[in-house]
Design a protein around this motif. Sequence first.
Motif, PDB file in Angstrom:
ATOM      1  N   GLU A 113      61.374 -10.056 -16.165  1.00  0.00           N
ATOM      2  CA  GLU A 113      60.809 -10.451 -17.493  1.00  0.00           C
ATOM      3  C   GLU A 113      61.295 -11.809 -18.123  1.00  0.00           C
ATOM      4  OE1 GLU A 113      58.677  -7.858 -19.206  1.00  0.00           O
ATOM      5  OE2 GLU A 113      58.630  -7.472 -17.170  1.00  0.00           O
ATOM      6  N   TYR A 115      59.990 -14.650 -17.946  1.00  0.00           N
ATOM      7  CA  TYR A 115      59.037 -15.652 -18.365  1.00  0.00           C
ATOM      8  C   TYR A 115      58.464 -15.234 -19.581  1.00  0.00           C
ATOM      9  CZ  TYR A 115      55.759 -12.143 -17.022  1.00  0.00           C
ATOM     10  OH  TYR A 115      55.231 -10.753 -16.758  1.00  0.00           O
ATOM     11  N   ARG A 116      58.442 -13.897 -19.999  1.00  0.00           N
ATOM     12  CA  ARG A 116      57.706 -13.112 -20.963  1.00  0.00           C
ATOM     13  C   ARG A 116      57.907 -13.920 -22.202  1.00  0.00           C
ATOM     14  NH1 ARG A 116      54.541  -8.916 -20.503  1.00  0.00           N
ATOM     15  NH2 ARG A 116      55.712  -8.069 -18.529  1.00  0.00           N
ATOM     16  N   VAL A 119      56.122 -17.288 -22.557  1.00  0.00           N
ATOM     17  CA  VAL A 119      54.501 -16.990 -22.614  1.00  0.00           C
ATOM     18  C   VAL A 119      54.132 -16.513 -24.069  1.00  0.00           C
ATOM     19  CG1 VAL A 119      52.591 -15.571 -21.896  1.00  0.00           C
ATOM     20  CG2 VAL A 119      54.133 -16.650 -20.120  1.00  0.00           C
ATOM     21  N   VAL A 168      57.415 -17.894 -10.167  1.00  0.00           N
ATOM     22  CA  VAL A 168      56.729 -16.933 -11.111  1.00  0.00           C
ATOM     23  C   VAL A 168      56.542 -17.516 -12.454  1.00  0.00           C
ATOM     24  CG1 VAL A 168      57.053 -14.828 -12.173  1.00  0.00           C
ATOM     25  CG2 VAL A 168      57.641 -14.879  -9.859  1.00  0.00           C
ATOM     26  N   THR A 169      57.765 -18.057 -13.022  1.00  0.00           N
ATOM     27  CA  THR A 169      57.598 -18.605 -14.165  1.00  0.00           C
ATOM     28  C   THR A 169      56.460 -19.617 -14.487  1.00  0.00           C
ATOM     29  OG1 THR A 169      59.834 -18.305 -14.552  1.00  0.00           O
ATOM     30  CG2 THR A 169      59.116 -19.623 -16.347  1.00  0.00           C
ATOM     31  N   LYS A 171      53.874 -20.180 -12.521  1.00  0.00           N
ATOM     32  CA  LYS A 171      52.484 -19.750 -12.394  1.00  0.00           C
ATOM     33  C   LYS A 171      51.985 -19.003 -13.613  1.00  0.00           C
ATOM     34  CE  LYS A 171      49.305 -18.567  -9.814  1.00  0.00           C
ATOM     35  NZ  LYS A 171      48.246 -19.585 -10.155  1.00  0.00           N
ATOM     36  N   LYS A 172      53.163 -18.364 -14.391  1.00  0.00           N
ATOM     37  CA  LYS A 172      52.672 -17.537 -15.694  1.00  0.00           C
ATOM     38  C   LYS A 172      52.293 -18.528 -16.566  1.00  0.00           C
ATOM     39  CE  LYS A 172      53.451 -13.402 -14.316  1.00  0.00           C
ATOM     40  NZ  LYS A 172      52.049 -12.259 -14.343  1.00  0.00           N
ATOM     41  N   LEU A 173      52.922 -19.929 -16.699  1.00  0.00           N
ATOM     42  CA  LEU A 173      52.657 -20.683 -17.795  1.00  0.00           C
ATOM     43  C   LEU A 173      51.535 -21.700 -17.505  1.00  0.00           C
ATOM     44  CD1 LEU A 173      56.525 -21.747 -18.421  1.00  0.00           C
ATOM     45  CD2 LEU A 173      55.151 -19.999 -19.562  1.00  0.00           C
ATOM     46  N   SER A 175      48.552 -21.842 -17.110  1.00  0.00           N
ATOM     47  CA  SER A 175      47.154 -22.064 -17.482  1.00  0.00           C
ATOM     48  C   SER A 175      47.342 -22.117 -19.145  1.00  0.00           C
ATOM     49  CB  SER A 175      46.412 -20.545 -17.326  1.00  0.00           C
ATOM     50  OG  SER A 175      47.255 -19.715 -17.776  1.00  0.00           O
ATOM     51  N   LYS A 176      48.593 -22.220 -19.513  1.00  0.00           N
ATOM     52  CA  LYS A 176      48.819 -22.392 -21.243  1.00  0.00           C
ATOM     53  C   LYS A 176      49.373 -23.427 -21.656  1.00  0.00           C
ATOM     54  CE  LYS A 176      49.385 -17.441 -21.398  1.00  0.00           C
ATOM     55  NZ  LYS A 176      48.406 -16.972 -22.326  1.00  0.00           N
TER      56      LYS A 176
END
Length: 444
Positions: A113, A115-116, A119, A168-169, A171-173, A175-176
């Motif tokens: 969790e 990255y959460r 984000v 993972v981190t 990738k999650k970021l 688009s933001k």
Amino acid sequence: MAATDLERFSNEEKRNLSLGGHVGFDSLPDQLVSKSVTQGFSFNILCVGETGIGKSTLMNTLFNTTFETEEASHYESAVRLRPRTYDLQESNVHLKLTIVDAVGFGDQINKDESYRPIVEYIDTQFENYLQEELKIRRSLFNYHDTRIHVCLYFITPTGHSLKSLDLVTMKKLDSKVNIIPIIAKADTISKSELHKFKIKVMSELVSNGVQIYQFPTDDEAVAEINSVMNAHLPFAVVGSTEEVKVGNKLVRARQYPWGVVQVENESHCDFVKLREMLIRVNMEDLREQTHTRHYELYRRCKLEEMGFKDTDPDSQPFSLQETYETKRKEFLGELQRKEEEMRQMFVNKVKETEAELKEKERELHEKFEHLKRIHQEEKRKVEEKRRELEEEMNAFNRRKVAVETLQSQSLQATSQQPLKKDKDKKNFFSLPSACSIASGRYVN
Ligand code: GTP
Ligand code: MG
């Protein structure tokens, strides 16, 4: 103006006209510059990288100052975002700089969790901006924009490959936020290993579909330098706040027993390239991309989530008023449904309680009747006993009277016939004795 006139007017070709003399609107760019300078700028950097990787040192080196440096502990239970804002000034340009640290990143045993919170932080800044935009009385002019313009992702110089946490981190970021990956503490990895590591990192990012920020090549003035720099990513940087004398100059460097690593020497590391790209060439593009790409995406998704659309299912333009009315009706309907549901729940609850009370009352009544029966039975028994005792007492009294009568008769007889004493004595003893009568052994 009639609709047909409007159409004709907009379809007309625009004509180029020459001016007879100086009008003055050529000062527009200067007016813009002057306005922007007066207003000041804001720039927000997010630093993501494991504890002690050199984030604070690099920030100090980049801005040539000392921001407050608070060492993070390795025992944070979760990743925590810590923003710090500073007012900086260079010449007459004011910069409100916010540095956000992802404290405790990579320190938890379970990193699923990690990255959460990052984000969520980025989304919260977008949400705050959107809320300001949606206000009736907006004050975007002096709004402190906290949206993250760039994320410097600090890669640990292992020489092997990226960790899954990094992939993972990022990738999650991606688009933001604009991600610029950098290899930290590049002085701890040899030149040939660094070269291979850079290639490996880039190929892993590509194969995992991670979109990092590309320096723009559409503006002629910077297209060449930006495309050259894109090929140098990820930048391998060294940070230092220490000044070392090299020749007759004091330079920022890290001194080792075997030599000196100069931060601003391009043959030692990519620090200068990073500073050039991040601050001197592309700061405005990073700000613009944040607004036009990342924030726009957030805004679009959010408004769509709220039911707003540009076109209806028949591809007709969707009116904001209609959407609002539909949403309002939906909301009121939902409210009414909830109200009815709650009312029904209340009625049911009252009925349930009423039934429970009635049951309790019935139980109490039964208990009362039962006790009453027991009481009457007891009373009857006591009454019986009393009656029996009375009868016994009467019998006793009768026997007592009989004995007394007999005694008095025998006494009389004794006084009248003294000579017949022996014979009478015999008769006397054949009668029931006084003692046996008194003890109740005598039977009538
Ligand atoms: P936290 O905020 O506590 O997570 O640490 P940080 O990432 O801000 O690291 P910081 O800048 O405090 O540096 C940690 C240690 O690494 C210090 O001893 C720095 O001197 C050292 N350091 C920083 N940059 C470099 C670098 O480029 N190379 C080497 N070899 N050491 C560095
Ligand atoms: Mg730090």
